[in-house]
Design a protein around this motif. Structure first.
Motif, PDB file in Angstrom:
ATOM      1  N   ASP A   1       0.825  -1.209   0.000  1.00 44.28           N
ATOM      2  CA  ASP A   1       0.000   0.000   0.000  1.00 44.28           C
ATOM      3  C   ASP A   1       0.864   1.265   0.000  1.00 44.28           C
ATOM      4  O   ASP A   1       0.500   2.282  -0.604  1.00 44.28           O
ATOM      5  CB  ASP A   1      -0.930   0.003   1.219  1.00 44.28           C
ATOM      6  CG  ASP A   1      -1.997  -1.089   1.134  1.00 44.28           C
ATOM      7  OD1 ASP A   1      -2.186  -1.646   0.026  1.00 44.28           O
ATOM      8  OD2 ASP A   1      -2.609  -1.409   2.167  1.00 44.28           O
ATOM      9  N   SER A   2       2.004   1.193   0.684  1.00 42.88           N
ATOM     10  CA  SER A   2       2.868   2.374   0.767  1.00 42.88           C
ATOM     11  C   SER A   2       3.491   2.726  -0.576  1.00 42.88           C
ATOM     12  O   SER A   2       4.013   3.834  -0.751  1.00 42.88           O
ATOM     13  CB  SER A   2       3.970   2.142   1.805  1.00 42.88           C
ATOM     14  OG  SER A   2       4.928   1.223   1.306  1.00 42.88           O
ATOM     15  N   GLN A   3       3.463   1.807  -1.510  1.00 38.34           N
ATOM     16  CA  GLN A   3       4.068   2.043  -2.824  1.00 38.34           C
ATOM     17  C   GLN A   3       3.039   2.413  -3.892  1.00 38.34           C
ATOM     18  O   GLN A   3       3.358   2.425  -5.081  1.00 38.34           O
ATOM     19  CB  GLN A   3       4.833   0.785  -3.269  1.00 38.34           C
ATOM     20  CG  GLN A   3       6.043   0.459  -2.413  1.00 38.34           C
ATOM     21  CD  GLN A   3       7.057   1.585  -2.399  1.00 38.34           C
ATOM     22  OE1 GLN A   3       7.482   2.058  -3.452  1.00 38.34           O
ATOM     23  NE2 GLN A   3       7.428   2.030  -1.201  1.00 38.34           N
ATOM     24  N   GLU A   4       1.844   2.733  -3.459  1.00 41.54           N
ATOM     25  CA  GLU A   4       0.809   3.046  -4.444  1.00 41.54           C
ATOM     26  C   GLU A   4       1.199   4.258  -5.284  1.00 41.54           C
ATOM     27  O   GLU A   4       0.997   4.293  -6.501  1.00 41.54           O
ATOM     28  CB  GLU A   4      -0.534   3.295  -3.757  1.00 41.54           C
ATOM     29  CG  GLU A   4      -1.654   3.573  -4.762  1.00 41.54           C
ATOM     30  CD  GLU A   4      -3.009   3.716  -4.091  1.00 41.54           C
ATOM     31  OE1 GLU A   4      -3.056   3.700  -2.843  1.00 41.54           O
ATOM     32  OE2 GLU A   4      -4.017   3.844  -4.812  1.00 41.54           O
ATOM     33  N   TYR A   5       1.784   5.263  -4.643  1.00 41.62           N
ATOM     34  CA  TYR A   5       2.179   6.457  -5.388  1.00 41.62           C
ATOM     35  C   TYR A   5       3.186   6.112  -6.487  1.00 41.62           C
ATOM     36  O   TYR A   5       3.128   6.643  -7.607  1.00 41.62           O
ATOM     37  CB  TYR A   5       2.789   7.492  -4.433  1.00 41.62           C
ATOM     38  CG  TYR A   5       4.203   7.181  -4.026  1.00 41.62           C
ATOM     39  CD1 TYR A   5       4.475   6.277  -3.000  1.00 41.62           C
ATOM     40  CD2 TYR A   5       5.283   7.748  -4.693  1.00 41.62           C
ATOM     41  CE1 TYR A   5       5.771   5.973  -2.644  1.00 41.62           C
ATOM     42  CE2 TYR A   5       6.579   7.441  -4.346  1.00 41.62           C
ATOM     43  CZ  TYR A   5       6.827   6.546  -3.325  1.00 41.62           C
ATOM     44  OH  TYR A   5       8.106   6.225  -2.993  1.00 41.62           O
ATOM     45  N   ALA A   6       4.102   5.187  -6.165  1.00 47.17           N
ATOM     46  CA  ALA A   6       5.131   4.817  -7.147  1.00 47.17           C
ATOM     47  C   ALA A   6       4.506   4.084  -8.336  1.00 47.17           C
ATOM     48  O   ALA A   6       4.903   4.300  -9.496  1.00 47.17           O
ATOM     49  CB  ALA A   6       6.187   3.935  -6.473  1.00 47.17           C
ATOM     50  N   ARG A   7       3.539   3.201  -8.033  1.00 47.46           N
ATOM     51  CA  ARG A   7       2.875   2.499  -9.139  1.00 47.46           C
ATOM     52  C   ARG A   7       2.088   3.474 -10.006  1.00 47.46           C
ATOM     53  O   ARG A   7       2.076   3.370 -11.235  1.00 47.46           O
ATOM     54  CB  ARG A   7       1.951   1.411  -8.574  1.00 47.46           C
ATOM     55  CG  ARG A   7       2.696   0.243  -7.927  1.00 47.46           C
ATOM     56  CD  ARG A   7       1.739  -0.898  -7.588  1.00 47.46           C
ATOM     57  NE  ARG A   7       0.764  -0.524  -6.580  1.00 47.46           N
ATOM     58  CZ  ARG A   7       0.967  -0.592  -5.252  1.00 47.46           C
ATOM     59  NH1 ARG A   7       2.127  -1.019  -4.794  1.00 47.46           N
ATOM     60  NH2 ARG A   7       0.033  -0.231  -4.396  1.00 47.46           N
ATOM     61  N   ASN A   8       1.452   4.444  -9.371  1.00 42.97           N
ATOM     62  CA  ASN A   8       0.694   5.434 -10.140  1.00 42.97           C
ATOM     63  C   ASN A   8       1.616   6.284 -11.007  1.00 42.97           C
ATOM     64  O   ASN A   8       1.317   6.578 -12.164  1.00 42.97           O
ATOM     65  CB  ASN A   8      -0.102   6.329  -9.187  1.00 42.97           C
ATOM     66  CG  ASN A   8      -1.236   5.587  -8.519  1.00 42.97           C
ATOM     67  OD1 ASN A   8      -1.691   4.552  -9.020  1.00 42.97           O
ATOM     68  ND2 ASN A   8      -1.689   6.093  -7.385  1.00 42.97           N
ATOM     69  N   ARG A   9       2.737   6.683 -10.445  1.00 42.41           N
ATOM     70  CA  ARG A   9       3.691   7.480 -11.219  1.00 42.41           C
ATOM     71  C   ARG A   9       4.212   6.685 -12.424  1.00 42.41           C
ATOM     72  O   ARG A   9       4.332   7.212 -13.524  1.00 42.41           O
ATOM     73  CB  ARG A   9       4.877   7.880 -10.341  1.00 42.41           C
ATOM     74  CG  ARG A   9       4.564   8.942  -9.315  1.00 42.41           C
ATOM     75  CD  ARG A   9       5.814   9.263  -8.509  1.00 42.41           C
ATOM     76  NE  ARG A   9       5.576  10.285  -7.491  1.00 42.41           N
ATOM     77  CZ  ARG A   9       6.511  10.726  -6.657  1.00 42.41           C
ATOM     78  NH1 ARG A   9       7.743  10.236  -6.718  1.00 42.41           N
ATOM     79  NH2 ARG A   9       6.225  11.657  -5.762  1.00 42.41           N
TER      80      ARG A   9
ATOM     81  N   GLU B   1       2.155   6.752 -15.431  1.00 42.13           N
ATOM     82  CA  GLU B   1       1.886   8.055 -16.047  1.00 42.13           C
ATOM     83  C   GLU B   1       3.124   8.766 -16.578  1.00 42.13           C
ATOM     84  O   GLU B   1       3.018   9.751 -17.310  1.00 42.13           O
ATOM     85  CB  GLU B   1       1.155   8.962 -15.041  1.00 42.13           C
ATOM     86  CG  GLU B   1      -0.224   8.429 -14.688  1.00 42.13           C
ATOM     87  CD  GLU B   1      -0.982   9.364 -13.759  1.00 42.13           C
ATOM     88  OE1 GLU B   1      -0.662  10.574 -13.749  1.00 42.13           O
ATOM     89  OE2 GLU B   1      -1.887   8.886 -13.041  1.00 42.13           O
ATOM     90  N   TYR B   2       4.307   8.295 -16.198  1.00 44.57           N
ATOM     91  CA  TYR B   2       5.517   8.907 -16.735  1.00 44.57           C
ATOM     92  C   TYR B   2       5.576   8.700 -18.250  1.00 44.57           C
ATOM     93  O   TYR B   2       5.154   7.659 -18.760  1.00 44.57           O
ATOM     94  CB  TYR B   2       6.762   8.239 -16.135  1.00 44.57           C
ATOM     95  CG  TYR B   2       7.141   8.717 -14.748  1.00 44.57           C
ATOM     96  CD1 TYR B   2       7.162  10.077 -14.439  1.00 44.57           C
ATOM     97  CD2 TYR B   2       7.510   7.815 -13.772  1.00 44.57           C
ATOM     98  CE1 TYR B   2       7.526  10.504 -13.166  1.00 44.57           C
ATOM     99  CE2 TYR B   2       7.871   8.228 -12.498  1.00 44.57           C
ATOM    100  CZ  TYR B   2       7.881   9.587 -12.201  1.00 44.57           C
ATOM    101  OH  TYR B   2       8.233  10.003 -10.958  1.00 44.57           O
TER     102      TYR B   2
END
Lengths: 208, 105
Positions: free
Chosen positions: B57-65, B68-69
């Motif tokens: 869960d803490s890596q959700e931002y990384a997966r989202n990025r 989209e990169y």
């Protein structure tokens, strides 16, 4: 107009009787337009040609629990496919400790597929079918192999293997499945009890 | 993704060290050990699954990025056209462009 001729045999003494069933409905039996011998109800059809025997055994097994690393060979956590509408025909295989025993002699097609998850790179991963002809005392190496080469971390692949074998001695012939990986620490064999992720199929194609 | 008890156990040891008495109900009470590895306690399992889930869960931002990169190629193109690649980078890219001019045969 063609005719029907009933011809006796001068060498025999028996009386052949054509008998009507107990019915009130008119029926017509059309004779084949060919020369040959008709098959009676208790015949085994062995004199007929051009008639396939058909598949008489269908059985699918699967790994129900995932594991880290490879399996040389699989020894546990196997179950018969019980997913909705799965095919099962005949007697089926018997499994113990990862070793499969055949219910009858014949030509059998064996298929295995391994669903592999990679958490790191792996140069090769080989799915194999191993055979024993002495009731599991000794085993061949892979009699059949399916390979996934140069897989990178994060990938998900299926390694697939197939072997058709002539089983003539069901007391001593067994098969088992294995997956060998060059980087065992990098892989996980993915399994499920609800779908056939890592699964093994047995088809009896015909008599030996 | 929701982690399960099996997800935790798979990561604990290699090989077919565990299984289930009921493969359709993979709960701690049905856990069986095939190897000589010690059976983890139920609390260890609960904590282990929670830890896996928290990490994911803490890596959700990384997966989202990551989704989209722009592609790496596009990012490098942006660096070149902005002139921010440094001398060696800029000259290497420019040399290739000069060797194969747009519209050339």
């Amino acid at each position: 107009m063609s005719k029907v001729k009933i011809k006796g045999n001068s060498s025999g003494t028996g009386v052949l009787t054509i008998e009507a069933p107990n019915t009130s409905t008119d029926r017509t039996i059309t004779l084949p337009d060919a020369t040959g011998t008709l098959l009676n109800s208790d015949g085994d059809g062995s004199s007929l040609t051009g008639v396939g025997g058909g598949i008489t055994e269908i059985d699918t097994w699967r790994l129900h629990t995932s594991l880290s690393g490879d399996a040389r060979p699989l020894t546990a956590n196997l179950e018969r496919d019980d997913t909705t509408l799965q095919s099962f025909l005949g007697t089926g295989m018997t499994e113990s400790g990862g070793e499969f025993t055949f219910p009858s002699t014949g030509h059998w097609q064996i298929t295995g597929s391994f669903y592999i998850l990679y958490n790191g790179d792996s140069s090769y991963n080989t799915a194999g079918i191993e055979v024993s002809t002495d009731d599991g005392s000794s085993w061949t190496g892979h009699t059949a192999e399916g390979v996934c080469f140069t897989v990178t971390g994060g990938s998900q692949v299926t390694a697939w293997v197939q072997y058709i074998m002539d089983v003539t001695d069901i007391g001593n012939t067994k098969v088992r499945f294995s997956l060998q990986s060059a980087e065992s620490a990098s892989i996980q064999i993915y399994a499920s009890s609800n779908s056939n992720r890592t699964a093994f199929q047995f088809l009896k194609l015909g008599d030996t | 993704m929701v982690y399960t008890l099996e997800d935790y156990l798979v990561r604990l040891h290699r090989g077919q060290w565990f299984g289930w008495t009921d493969s359709k109900n993979k709960v701690y009470a049905n856990l069986v050990i095939h190897s000589e590895d010690a059976k983890p306690t139920e609390q260890e399992c609960t904590d282990g699954v929670a830890s896996l889930q928290a990490e994911y869960d803490s890596q959700e931002y990384a997966r989202n990025r990551a989704t989209e990169y722009p592609s790496i190629g596009d990012q490098l193109d942006m660096i070149f056209h902005a002139g921010l690649g440094g001398d060696e980078f800029q000259s290497a890219i420019q040399a290739v462009k000069d060797a194969h001019p747009k519209g050339g045969n």
